[in-house]
Each structure stands twice: as structure tokens, then as C-alpha cells.
Design a protein around this motif. Sequence first.
Motif, PDB file in Angstrom:
ATOM      1  N   LEU A  60      25.689  -8.435  51.045  1.00 49.62           N
ATOM      2  CA  LEU A  60      26.374  -7.823  49.918  1.00 49.62           C
ATOM      3  C   LEU A  60      25.677  -8.275  48.644  1.00 49.62           C
ATOM      4  O   LEU A  60      25.574  -9.475  48.374  1.00 49.62           O
ATOM      5  CB  LEU A  60      27.849  -8.244  49.884  1.00 49.62           C
ATOM      6  N   MET A  61      25.212  -7.317  47.847  1.00 48.56           N
ATOM      7  CA  MET A  61      24.479  -7.635  46.627  1.00 48.56           C
ATOM      8  C   MET A  61      24.930  -6.734  45.494  1.00 48.56           C
ATOM      9  O   MET A  61      25.451  -5.639  45.717  1.00 48.56           O
ATOM     10  CB  MET A  61      22.970  -7.434  46.834  1.00 48.56           C
ATOM     11  N   ASN A  62      24.710  -7.205  44.280  1.00 48.48           N
ATOM     12  CA  ASN A  62      24.934  -6.367  43.121  1.00 48.48           C
ATOM     13  C   ASN A  62      24.050  -5.130  43.233  1.00 48.48           C
ATOM     14  O   ASN A  62      22.913  -5.213  43.696  1.00 48.48           O
ATOM     15  CB  ASN A  62      24.595  -7.153  41.850  1.00 48.48           C
ATOM     16  N   PRO A  63      24.542  -3.938  42.840  1.00 48.15           N
ATOM     17  CA  PRO A  63      23.732  -2.716  42.960  1.00 48.15           C
ATOM     18  C   PRO A  63      22.354  -2.822  42.310  1.00 48.15           C
ATOM     19  O   PRO A  63      21.378  -2.264  42.817  1.00 48.15           O
ATOM     20  CB  PRO A  63      24.597  -1.659  42.265  1.00 48.15           C
ATOM     21  N   VAL A  64      22.257  -3.551  41.194  1.00 46.47           N
ATOM     22  CA  VAL A  64      20.953  -3.716  40.537  1.00 46.47           C
ATOM     23  C   VAL A  64      20.017  -4.527  41.422  1.00 46.47           C
ATOM     24  O   VAL A  64      18.846  -4.184  41.605  1.00 46.47           O
ATOM     25  CB  VAL A  64      21.121  -4.403  39.162  1.00 46.47           C
ATOM     26  N   THR A  65      20.542  -5.600  42.015  1.00 46.50           N
ATOM     27  CA  THR A  65      19.730  -6.431  42.902  1.00 46.50           C
ATOM     28  C   THR A  65      19.380  -5.693  44.180  1.00 46.50           C
ATOM     29  O   THR A  65      18.236  -5.756  44.655  1.00 46.50           O
ATOM     30  CB  THR A  65      20.486  -7.728  43.250  1.00 46.50           C
ATOM     31  N   SER A  66      20.352  -4.987  44.739  1.00 39.49           N
ATOM     32  CA  SER A  66      20.108  -4.312  46.019  1.00 39.49           C
ATOM     33  C   SER A  66      19.051  -3.226  45.901  1.00 39.49           C
ATOM     34  O   SER A  66      18.380  -2.900  46.882  1.00 39.49           O
ATOM     35  CB  SER A  66      21.415  -3.710  46.554  1.00 39.49           C
ATOM     36  N   ALA A  67      18.872  -2.679  44.679  1.00 38.00           N
ATOM     37  CA  ALA A  67      17.838  -1.658  44.494  1.00 38.00           C
ATOM     38  C   ALA A  67      16.450  -2.202  44.818  1.00 38.00           C
ATOM     39  O   ALA A  67      15.565  -1.461  45.266  1.00 38.00           O
ATOM     40  CB  ALA A  67      17.879  -1.135  43.060  1.00 38.00           C
ATOM     41  N   ASN A  68      16.255  -3.501  44.607  1.00 35.67           N
ATOM     42  CA  ASN A  68      14.962  -4.122  44.908  1.00 35.67           C
ATOM     43  C   ASN A  68      14.793  -4.410  46.393  1.00 35.67           C
ATOM     44  O   ASN A  68      13.713  -4.830  46.825  1.00 35.67           O
ATOM     45  CB  ASN A  68      14.814  -5.431  44.118  1.00 35.67           C
ATOM     46  N   TRP A  69      15.866  -4.215  47.146  1.00 32.75           N
ATOM     47  CA  TRP A  69      15.821  -4.520  48.582  1.00 32.75           C
ATOM     48  C   TRP A  69      15.774  -3.261  49.447  1.00 32.75           C
ATOM     49  O   TRP A  69      15.857  -3.341  50.664  1.00 32.75           O
ATOM     50  CB  TRP A  69      17.052  -5.341  48.961  1.00 32.75           C
ATOM     51  N   GLN A  70      15.654  -2.110  48.800  1.00 29.64           N
ATOM     52  CA  GLN A  70      15.597  -0.864  49.570  1.00 29.64           C
ATOM     53  C   GLN A  70      14.209  -0.696  50.174  1.00 29.64           C
ATOM     54  O   GLN A  70      13.465   0.230  49.875  1.00 29.64           O
ATOM     55  CB  GLN A  70      15.952   0.330  48.677  1.00 29.64           C
ATOM     56  N   ASN A  71      13.869  -1.620  51.022  1.00 25.55           N
ATOM     57  CA  ASN A  71      12.548  -1.672  51.651  1.00 25.55           C
ATOM     58  C   ASN A  71      12.752  -2.096  53.097  1.00 25.55           C
ATOM     59  O   ASN A  71      13.121  -3.243  53.372  1.00 25.55           O
ATOM     60  CB  ASN A  71      11.649  -2.673  50.906  1.00 25.55           C
ATOM     61  N   PRO A 103      25.550  -2.437  48.472  1.00 26.36           N
ATOM     62  CA  PRO A 103      25.770  -2.782  47.062  1.00 26.36           C
ATOM     63  C   PRO A 103      27.249  -2.963  46.752  1.00 26.36           C
ATOM     64  O   PRO A 103      28.074  -2.139  47.144  1.00 26.36           O
ATOM     65  CB  PRO A 103      25.194  -1.577  46.311  1.00 26.36           C
ATOM     66  N   VAL A 104      27.579  -4.050  46.065  1.00 19.69           N
ATOM     67  CA  VAL A 104      28.952  -4.351  45.660  1.00 19.69           C
ATOM     68  C   VAL A 104      28.917  -4.752  44.193  1.00 19.69           C
ATOM     69  O   VAL A 104      28.262  -5.723  43.816  1.00 19.69           O
ATOM     70  CB  VAL A 104      29.558  -5.489  46.505  1.00 19.69           C
TER      71      VAL A 104
END
Length: 272
Positions: A60-71, A103-104
Motif C-alpha cells: 500500500l503506497m501513496n498514489p504519487v509514490t506508487s506511480a514510480n512502482w508501475q514497473n 495506491p492509498v
Amino acid sequence: MNLKELEARLQTLIEVDLLNLLPGKKVDDIIVQKLAASIQLNSISHDDGTIIAPNVYTLLMNPVTSANWQNSQLLRVLLHSITTVAEEAGFRFTISPTLTISPVEKIPLNDAQIVASHRIESMAETNAIPLDTESHADNSKSPEKAFLIVEGVKVFPLVLPVVNIGRRLDNQLIIDDPRISRSHAQLRTINGRYTVFDLNSTGGTFVNGQRTNQSVLYPGDVISLAGVALIFGQDGPPPRPDLKETAPLPRVSDDWPTVFIKDTSTAKIRKK
């Protein structure tokens, strides 16, 4: 292997894999620490000495942080490291593990939460069942130690056969958010498992990114009520009766386990 050893080995494996596959990438230390802790704290010890590791991991990550993990490669690196370090520590898996990211909004930018659970059924099993929605909950026992994590910050234990969710004060789980309908969804015990029902809500009910009217819930499932994220979990679920024994997960080489990237975000309902 204690927690510090588990964490150190996990860090080493991740760094080696990232160097080979994704030069320049780095995984924050807090992710490594929480992954190691989730493996150890959520493993189940049996009387015969067998230790069963969690096979469902949700980040579970902040949407801004999770955007960097879409890999998918980055997440495969993490999953490869999880399976390898668990095997080296002598843990076993009932089925091949999976890793998802969700994303949370309420998770801080520089933080993350990890939900580690045990999926009993095969991933190939269908998530929907035919049911007369007019009937009452059956008399089967509710799943033990089941819970919901509400937007990554609140744990709501599930102890009743029927749990109503919405903004109304007579709901068992009250979520004071304008996106949530007054009576939004219901969890109901069916054949020993929780099933989520949408109650004709305005914003809809989603399970793992798919809109649904009713779905059986399994540990690690991400429920989105018009964009408000709930994670269904269960501590130490009972083992499958058809599994007399478990075997170590084969050592992973080029064929890494599957990674799922979940995006449970939906459009917000404007405040009135």
C-alpha cells in the motif's frame, strides 16, 4: 534466520537483482524492512516444525509514490527476493506467492504498508458465486481472525456474519467520506467465507480493480468503495484439508512468479 538476518539477506538479493536488471534503481530501506518483517510475523508454524510463509503480499503506497512502482520488472525483483530468502530460511509455500501494489491516499509519501496473508485457494479459482441476494447469511462459522484495513491506517476486525458498510450511523463499519453511499456495501458469511455485496451504491464497489455486485473475498483482495480502499486480510487461516503436506517452492531462476499491478483508484464524487 532471525529478523535482522532476513532483512540483510533480502537487501542483498534485491540489490543484486536490481543491478542486473534495472541499473540505477533503488528500493527504499523501509520497504525492505517491512517486507522482512511481514514474512516473519505472518508465517504459520505447524506442530511438525513446518513453517508456512505468506503467499499474498500487497504493498500500500501513496498514489504519487506508487506511480514510480508501475514497473513489472521492479516488482518481479521484489517477489524473486521474497521467495528466495523465504526458501533459504526454511519456510514453505502452499501455492506460488504473488505481489501487488495498491495506491492509498492516506499513506504518507515516504512510507508504505505491507499486508501479508495466506491465500488458501488457487488463484485460478473463480471469485464469483451464484447466490440469492434476498436470502440471509448462512449459519456457517465466520472466517477466524479476518479483518479489513481501511485506507491503510485503521484495522477493523471482522467478527460478525453480516457487516454493513456505509455513512449511516447504523452500519457496523461507518466510513465518513462523501464518496461512500449511506448504505454502500455488505460483507456476508457464505460457506465459511466472506462475500462482499454492493448495495446499489452510487460510486460502485470494486474488487481488485473490477466492478462487482458480489464477490467472494480472499486474503489480500483490495476492495474499493468509490475510491476508498479496504484490504481484506486474515491472520493464520486454516490450512486446506486436501493438502496433507507442503513442499518448498522450487528455486526461482528465469521464471519468476507472477506480479499483479492493481490500480483501484476511481473518480472522486464531488462534495456537495
